[in-house]
Design a protein around this motif. Structure first.
Motif, PDB file in Angstrom:
ATOM      1  N   ALA A  60      72.932  80.626  53.330  1.00  0.00           N
ATOM      2  CA  ALA A  60      73.087  82.036  53.717  1.00  0.00           C
ATOM      3  C   ALA A  60      73.449  82.904  52.510  1.00  0.00           C
ATOM      4  CB  ALA A  60      74.144  82.168  54.810  1.00  0.00           C
ATOM      5  N   SER A  64      71.307  86.140  51.337  1.00  0.00           N
ATOM      6  CA  SER A  64      71.926  87.448  51.078  1.00  0.00           C
ATOM      7  C   SER A  64      71.525  87.957  49.696  1.00  0.00           C
ATOM      8  CB  SER A  64      73.456  87.320  51.171  1.00  0.00           C
ATOM      9  OG  SER A  64      73.846  86.786  52.428  1.00  0.00           O
ATOM     10  N   PRO A 312      76.218 101.653  62.248  1.00  0.00           N
ATOM     11  CA  PRO A 312      76.998 102.473  61.315  1.00  0.00           C
ATOM     12  C   PRO A 312      76.884 101.955  59.880  1.00  0.00           C
ATOM     13  CG  PRO A 312      78.424 100.941  62.481  1.00  0.00           C
ATOM     14  CD  PRO A 312      77.044 100.724  63.022  1.00  0.00           C
TER      15      PRO A 312
END
Ligand SMILES: Cc1cc2nc3c(=O)[nH]c(=O)nc-3n(C[C@H](O)[C@H](O)[C@H](O)COP(=O)(O)O)c2cc1C
Length: 332
Positions: A60, A64, A312
């Motif tokens: 992961a 990223s 957001p």
């Protein structure tokens, strides 16, 4: 003739695009450096920001960093440079995950098919329920092409596949909820302090599915605490798996670039995305995510696509904390 070196403002703009990328738990496990002649931009893993319990092999983390790398390529192209990337360029320096030259002028104005640069700052994870509006076939087709352009396969799932993947994700979510070490590793990246430069702020957490069908990650454990509430989610989510042929670090970097390319194209089309990574965090549920009818392949991510409110903005570390000069001794 293009000036090979970028000026400091351009370099900052480049790095700012890189750090806007998604990362697991918003760990931002990267840092960047230019070489002494300012002609090469280097992308490093910051292993002090890895998740040893959830991501012991760093898969992961590579996804990223791959996402950040794709943003860097888009921004370099926007600045008139040809972003030809070398992945894992130096076997003696395993933390150097990629580099590209800044000196080559861009030759193909239509490199990514769409102007993806504005989407870099518009893209956010949306963990809210989506509407029941289908993502049109034409848009799904563009997302498949985007992944293919990065040597990855995006497979939008039909109903039976969606149900299978939701079940595996729920199973993984249940196991994680019963595993104190994993719960602690996730909680460690929850941020109640809004001035924190990383991690997931409370405002970015979404509800759980009222009917417990769509297995959104509960970042606060089960039952969810910290303002956890439930809402009705879309009847049948549009899920897609993102796969690569092999499963080595270089494939994880490719998958990360594909993730971000797909996500930026989706953003241009007003399609929201959230990541369901839980089933990837257990070897057996990850294995079962594969659709045998699609041939060999290694699933790297599950994406949920649809229409709904935008997510957001989440915090990022400052550019100066991430972009180091060639002679900087403070690099992580
Ligand atoms: C490899 C990877 C795994 C992720 N897993 C999840 C997940 O399981 N659930 C989730 O809600 N978000 C997941 N995310 C999204 C990140 O939490 C998100 O990118 C980060 O918090 C920054 O927020 P932003 O995407 O809005 O910029 C993942 C992202 C990446 C790159």
């Amino acid at each position: 003739m293009t000036d090979p070196s970028l000026n400091p403002e351009q370099l900052q703009a480049l790095a700012a695009a890189g750090i806007a990328a998604p990362s697991i738990h918003n760990t931002q496990p990267w840092w960047f450096r230019t070489t002494a002649d300012a002609r090469t931009f280097q992308v490093y893993a910051d292993r002090s920001r890895s998740l040893p319990v959830l991501d012991p092999d760093g898969r992961a983390l590579h996804l990223s960093v791959g996402a950040a790398l794709f943003n860097l390529r888009v921004a370099a192209h926007h600045l008139g440079r040809e972003p030809s990337v070398r992945l894992l360029p130096d076997t003696t320096e395993p933390s150097l995950l990629a580099e590209f030259d800044l000196g080559q002028p861009a030759t193909d104005p239509d490199l990514f098919g769409l102007d993806l640069y504005p989407a870099i700052s518009q893209r956010h994870s949306s963990r809210q329920p989506f509407t029941n509006r289908d993502v049109p076939e034409a848009v799904l087709g563009e997302l498949i092409t985007a992944a293919y352009g990065e040597d990855a396969v995006l497979s939008p799932l039909e109903e039976a596949g969606v149900r299978r993947v939701m079940e595996l994700t729920s199973e993984a979510e249940r196991r994680t909820a019963a595993d104190p070490a994993r719960l602690a590793a996730t909680r460690q990246w929850l941020r109640l302090d809004e001035s924190a430069p990383d991690g997931i702020p409370q405002a970015a957490l979404g509800p759980q599915d009222h009917e417990a069908r769509v297995p959104m990650r509960s970042f606060t454990g089960h039952p969810p605490t910290a303002g956890g509430h439930s809402e009705r989610f879309e009847a049948l989510p549009q899920l897609a798996t993102l796969s690569t042929r092999a499963d080595e670090p270089v494939d994880w970097l490719r998958a990360g670039q594909a993730l971000e390319r797909v996500w930026l194209v989706a953003t241009v089309h007003g399609v929201r995305v959230s990541v369901l990574h839980q089933a990837l965090e257990w070897p057996d549920t990850r294995w079962k995510l594969r659709d045998p009818s699609e041939g060999p392949g290694h699933v790297q991510l599950v994406l949920r696509l649809g229409y709904g409110p935008p997510g957001p903005t989440t915090p990022r570390r400052a550019v100066e904390d991430v972009l180091k000069a060639a002679d900087d001794q403070d690099s992580p």
